[in-house]
Every structure is written in C-alpha cells, then in structure tokens.
Scaffold this active site. Structure first.
Site, PDB file in Angstrom:
ATOM      1  N   LYS A  62      89.542  -2.579  36.057  1.00  0.00           N
ATOM      2  CA  LYS A  62      90.574  -1.565  35.831  1.00  0.00           C
ATOM      3  C   LYS A  62      91.079  -1.572  34.385  1.00  0.00           C
ATOM      4  O   LYS A  62      90.898  -2.558  33.657  1.00  0.00           O
ATOM      5  CB  LYS A  62      91.731  -1.808  36.798  1.00  0.00           C
ATOM      6  N   TYR A 121      90.881   7.895  44.958  1.00  0.00           N
ATOM      7  CA  TYR A 121      91.887   7.216  45.788  1.00  0.00           C
ATOM      8  C   TYR A 121      92.523   8.152  46.828  1.00  0.00           C
ATOM      9  O   TYR A 121      93.630   7.876  47.288  1.00  0.00           O
ATOM     10  CB  TYR A 121      92.969   6.610  44.899  1.00  0.00           C
ATOM     11  N   ASN A 161      96.170  -4.920  38.892  1.00  0.00           N
ATOM     12  CA  ASN A 161      95.539  -6.112  39.472  1.00  0.00           C
ATOM     13  C   ASN A 161      94.064  -6.244  39.115  1.00  0.00           C
ATOM     14  O   ASN A 161      93.296  -6.869  39.824  1.00  0.00           O
ATOM     15  CB  ASN A 161      95.803  -6.180  40.981  1.00  0.00           C
ATOM     16  N   HIS A 188      88.942  -3.553  41.435  1.00  0.00           N
ATOM     17  CA  HIS A 188      88.856  -2.890  42.736  1.00  0.00           C
ATOM     18  C   HIS A 188      87.535  -3.301  43.365  1.00  0.00           C
ATOM     19  O   HIS A 188      86.551  -3.479  42.652  1.00  0.00           O
ATOM     20  CB  HIS A 188      88.876  -1.361  42.573  1.00  0.00           C
ATOM     21  N   GLU A 190      81.919   5.216  47.661  1.00  0.00           N
ATOM     22  CA  GLU A 190      82.429   4.927  46.317  1.00  0.00           C
ATOM     23  C   GLU A 190      81.297   4.823  45.302  1.00  0.00           C
ATOM     24  O   GLU A 190      81.437   5.278  44.165  1.00  0.00           O
ATOM     25  CB  GLU A 190      83.279   3.654  46.358  1.00  0.00           C
TER      26      GLU A 190
HETATM   27  P1  RTP Z   1      91.411  -2.209  45.889  1.00  0.00           P
HETATM   28  O1  RTP Z   1      91.275  -1.092  46.888  1.00  0.00           O
HETATM   29  O2  RTP Z   1      91.924  -1.746  44.553  1.00  0.00           O
HETATM   30  O3  RTP Z   1      90.199  -3.058  45.774  1.00  0.00           O
HETATM   31  O4  RTP Z   1      92.540  -3.197  46.369  1.00  0.00           O
HETATM   32  P2  RTP Z   1      93.022  -3.499  47.811  1.00  0.00           P
HETATM   33  O5  RTP Z   1      92.051  -3.001  48.834  1.00  0.00           O
HETATM   34  O6  RTP Z   1      93.319  -4.947  47.761  1.00  0.00           O
HETATM   35  O7  RTP Z   1      94.351  -2.649  47.889  1.00  0.00           O
HETATM   36  P3  RTP Z   1      94.656  -1.224  48.554  1.00  0.00           P
HETATM   37  O8  RTP Z   1      95.636  -1.421  49.639  1.00  0.00           O
HETATM   38  O9  RTP Z   1      93.368  -0.499  48.848  1.00  0.00           O
HETATM   39  O10 RTP Z   1      95.400  -0.483  47.367  1.00  0.00           O
HETATM   40  C1  RTP Z   1      94.677   0.112  46.304  1.00  0.00           C
HETATM   41  C2  RTP Z   1      95.351  -0.246  45.003  1.00  0.00           C
HETATM   42  O11 RTP Z   1      96.642   0.379  44.947  1.00  0.00           O
HETATM   43  C3  RTP Z   1      97.526  -0.438  44.202  1.00  0.00           C
HETATM   44  N1  RTP Z   1      98.708  -0.758  44.992  1.00  0.00           N
HETATM   45  N2  RTP Z   1      99.902  -0.710  44.489  1.00  0.00           N
HETATM   46  N3  RTP Z   1     102.710  -0.849  44.152  1.00  0.00           N
HETATM   47  C4  RTP Z   1     102.175  -1.166  45.321  1.00  0.00           C
HETATM   48  O12 RTP Z   1     102.838  -1.539  46.267  1.00  0.00           O
HETATM   49  C5  RTP Z   1     100.735  -1.071  45.467  1.00  0.00           C
HETATM   50  N4  RTP Z   1     100.043  -1.321  46.564  1.00  0.00           N
HETATM   51  C6  RTP Z   1      98.746  -1.118  46.257  1.00  0.00           C
HETATM   52  C7  RTP Z   1      96.811  -1.713  43.859  1.00  0.00           C
HETATM   53  O13 RTP Z   1      96.393  -1.644  42.503  1.00  0.00           O
HETATM   54  C8  RTP Z   1      95.628  -1.724  44.809  1.00  0.00           C
HETATM   55  O14 RTP Z   1      94.556  -2.435  44.264  1.00  0.00           O
HETATM   56 MG    MG Z   2      91.370  -0.935  48.927  1.00  0.00          MG
END
Ligand code: RTP
Ligand code: MG
Length: 140
Positions: free
Chosen positions: A11, A51, A114, A117, A128
């Site tokens: 990212k 997204y 973070n 992804h 994707e």
């Molecule tokens: P990713 O999809 O990015 O690999 O990460 P993930 O599955 O661990 O997280 P996901 O729930 O799919 O959320 C996608 C991305 O959204 C951002 N996020 N921000 N501010 C917040 O509360 C929040 N929650 C999620 C994060 O950058 C996350 O990677």
């Molecule tokens: Mg995710």
C-alpha cells in the site's frame, strides 16, 4: 496441498517509506513466488471499484483516500497454500494485534495504513487478480 495464486498489494504508506523490497523479501522468505508485479497509482474510481465490498463501511472514504494517495505495488503471489500463507505473513489487520515477525507488526502504522493487502479466499483472489492483471502479465 495445492499450488495456489493470491493477490497482494503493497500500500501507499509502505511505498512512500521505500519498503517494497523489505516487504517482498518477507513474502519470498515465506515460500511465496512473485509471478506478476507492477507499480500503479490508482485513481479514486479504481480504489472504489476494488474495495466495493466495503462501500457501506464507515471507513470506506478514508480507505479510498489512502489507497489513491500514492503508488501501490500490485502483485500475484504463487505457492502452496498461498492465500492462507500470505494472510499469515501479513499479520492481523490492526497492527497492535499482529504477531511478531509479521509484515504488519514490523511496518504498519495503523489499522488504516497497514502496509499490505491480501486476498482472503479463492474467489476473491481470482477476482482481485483479474481486476489488475491480464493472464499474459502473469508468468508462473
Ligand atoms: P486487507 O483486505 O487489506 O488485506 O485487510 P483485512 O482483510 O485484514 O481487512 P478488511 O476488513 O478487509 O479491511 C480492508 C482494509 O480497510 C482498512 N480498515 N480500516 N479504520 C478502520 O477501522 C478500518 N478497518 C479496516 C484497513 O486498511 C484494511 O486493510
Ligand atoms: Mg480484506
């Protein structure tokens, strides 16, 4: 165990700090092979499309802002159990909960910034990968 492909992104918070190599090294050390890679500066529209599953979430605007704020490195990773293995190397979404030795523990700044992804299932991995790459760009 089957050889799988998964989709990964380094990212903007990480490319800005010149961490593309350091992050790719951790992925490769985990046994994943980079079979496609390119640097893109995604538009807001591309980030919203990518997204779309999160569009009703409260953090959606922030997520789109951050993902279109600078260059991202999009990659296809290949290896045994690649989807789960990549998620393991990435660490928890919230870096305060990420385990020692994971990418997010080492490099992530916050839950929003973070650093990486990774796809979470075979269906999302296929979608994707197809969002960013044509078949001819992937060299297994
Ligand atoms: P990713 O999809 O990015 O690999 O990460 P993930 O599955 O661990 O997280 P996901 O729930 O799919 O959320 C996608 C991305 O959204 C951002 N996020 N921000 N501010 C917040 O509360 C929040 N929650 C999620 C994060 O950058 C996350 O990677
Ligand atoms: Mg995710």
């Amino acid at each position: 165990m089957a050889v799988e492909r998964t989709f990964s992104m380094i990212k903007p918070d990480a490319t800005r700090r010149n961490l593309t190599g350091a992050i790719t090294k951790l992925l490769e050390e985990a046994g994943l092979t980079v079979v496609a890679s390119k640097r893109v500066w995604m538009s807001r529209r591309e980030a919203e499309g990518f997204y779309a599953v999160h569009k009703e979430r409260p953090f959606f605007g922030e997520l789109v802002d951050s993902m279109s704020s600078g260059p991202t490195v999009v990659q296809v990773l290949q290896g045994e159990n690649a989807i789960a293995k990549n998620r393991e190397v990435m660490g928890a979404t919230n870096p305060t909960q990420a385990e020692e030795g994971t990418i997010r523990k080492e490099f992530a700044l916050s839950i929003g910034e973070n650093s990486v992804h990774g796809s979470d299932a075979p269906e999302t991995a296929a979608q994707e990968i197809a969002y960013w790459f044509s078949e001819t760009e992937i060299v297994g």
